[in-house]
Design an enzyme around this catalytic site. Structure first.
Site, PDB file in Angstrom:
ATOM      1  CG  ASP A  69      -4.399  -2.439   0.929  1.00 45.56           C
ATOM      2  OD1 ASP A  69      -3.488  -3.053   1.526  1.00 45.56           O
ATOM      3  OD2 ASP A  69      -4.505  -1.203   0.941  1.00 45.56           O
ATOM      4  CB  SER A 124      -0.949  -0.041   1.198  1.00 44.99           C
ATOM      5  OG  SER A 124      -1.986   0.908   1.069  1.00 44.99           O
TER       6      SER A 124
END
Length: 349
Positions: A205, A54
């Protein structure tokens, strides 16, 4: 050599290879920017590999590309450019702290009508409804800051984790595979963005599978020291009682789980593996260091969406302070022994 290098007892001209493990957490990744910026001032530290997820993936890629272009100073400048571009892109964002919060130095967005509305709507409607074209503001920032052709050949090994939506397993992308889509996949919150398609598979993610993933650092990088820069608190002193606080804590626990599992494996292998032979020996020899992130316990989950320039600069400065404390108190351990006690992770297991 810097003064702190001499204090650490590093021989003149000697360099210690280290890996960086960078967590994700939206705008809180600016804290990691500050930590890296301070570490890069130490000419005895040689960054050999970096694993990120991320926001940690962004920092990892920008660091490696900038270093490839201009060495240490190139890396520092690239990180600065990236976060300044993020701040520029957020100038007209509807997600802004209220004037009262800003005056009080409170970086929460819980009093921002736009954030509250988005938070509520995203629990009912998917991003395929709210954002049918799949627009992602990160794409423009990444194209401006990173030369992906150069990054794919960078000497610093980069490992980026994303979560395969179909299988639920993490996939680690390496230098030769890195594209803007890979980085966006690693930062793709499923309630905000459409899943990113890469080679026929869809990804969310990477924090759900590894935040960050440590395995490739152990197996593929010639370094026995890993510096973990966490931005999601592992522990909190109080039990959350509001709906927002409960959801925030659930996310923290989820996003820390995979990395804590790998750290437990390192601790266990230290006790049972032969330190001289086999793959277990690589795990057993790994020295782990962790930069303190106490300031993060005072920030709520909404501030991860706050890209106000003043906030990002504050996080950077806090990151530099945390790195300074780490170097002063634990820097001498690098290249010699772990400065983080992993055995406590085995308690109750």
């Amino acid at each position: 050599m810097t003064q702190s290098s001499r204090e650490h007892g590093v021989p003149s001209g000697a360099r210690v290879p280290v890996d960086l493990a960078l967590q994700g957490g939206g705008s809180h990744g600016a804290f990691t920017w500050g930590v890296i910026d301070r570490l890069l001032e130490e000419d005895w530290i040689e960054i050999a590999g970096v694993s990120g997820t991320s926001a940690g993936a962004m920092n990892a890629a920008v660091l490696a590309d900038g270093h490839s272009a201009g060495g240490t100073e190139g890396a520092r400048q690239a990180l600065t450019d990236f976060w300044e571009f993020v701040a520029d892109a957020a100038r007209f964002s509807p997600f802004q702290a209220s004037p009262i919060d800003m005056a009080l130095g409170n970086w929460s967005l819980m009093h921002s009508p736009a954030f509250v509305a988005m938070d509520l709507v995203s629990r009912v409607f998917s991003p395929y409804v709210l954002n049918p074209t799949g627009q992602n503001p990160l794409a423009r920032v990444l194209e401006k800051v990173i030369d992906f052709d150069r990054l794919r050949c960078a000497p610093i090994k980069v490992f980026i984790t994303a979560t395969n939506v179909r299988t639920g397993r993490g996939r680690v992308f390496r230098n030769a595979e890195l594209t803007p889509e890979v980085l966006m996949a690693s930062a793709c919150l499923p309630t905000v963005f459409q899943a990113i398609e890469i080679e026929g598979e869809h990804y969310w993610d990477g924090g759900y599978a590894g935040n960050p993933t440590l395995t490739p650092l152990v197996r593929e990088v010639d370094s026995d020291d890993t510096i973990l820069i966490p931005i999601n608190p592992v522990e909190r002193p109080d039990v959350p009682r509001t709906a927002a606080a409960i959801l925030n804590r659930l996310n923290e626990v989820s996003f820390n789980a995979a990395t804590l599992k790998e750290l437990r494996m390192i601790a266990l292998l230290r006790q049972v593996a032969d330190p001289g032979n086999g793959e277990g020996a690589r795990w057993a020899r790994m020295r782990v260091h962790m930069v303190g992130n106490e300031v993060m316990t005072g920030l709520d989950h909404s501030s991860k969406m706050n890209a106000d320039r003043t906030f990002l600069h504050w996080l950077r400065d806090e990151g530099r302070r945390a790195a300074e404390t780490f170097l002063r108190e634990r820097g001498a351990h690098i290249g010699k022994r772990s400065s983080t006690d992993l055995d406590i992770l085995l308690e109750g297991v």
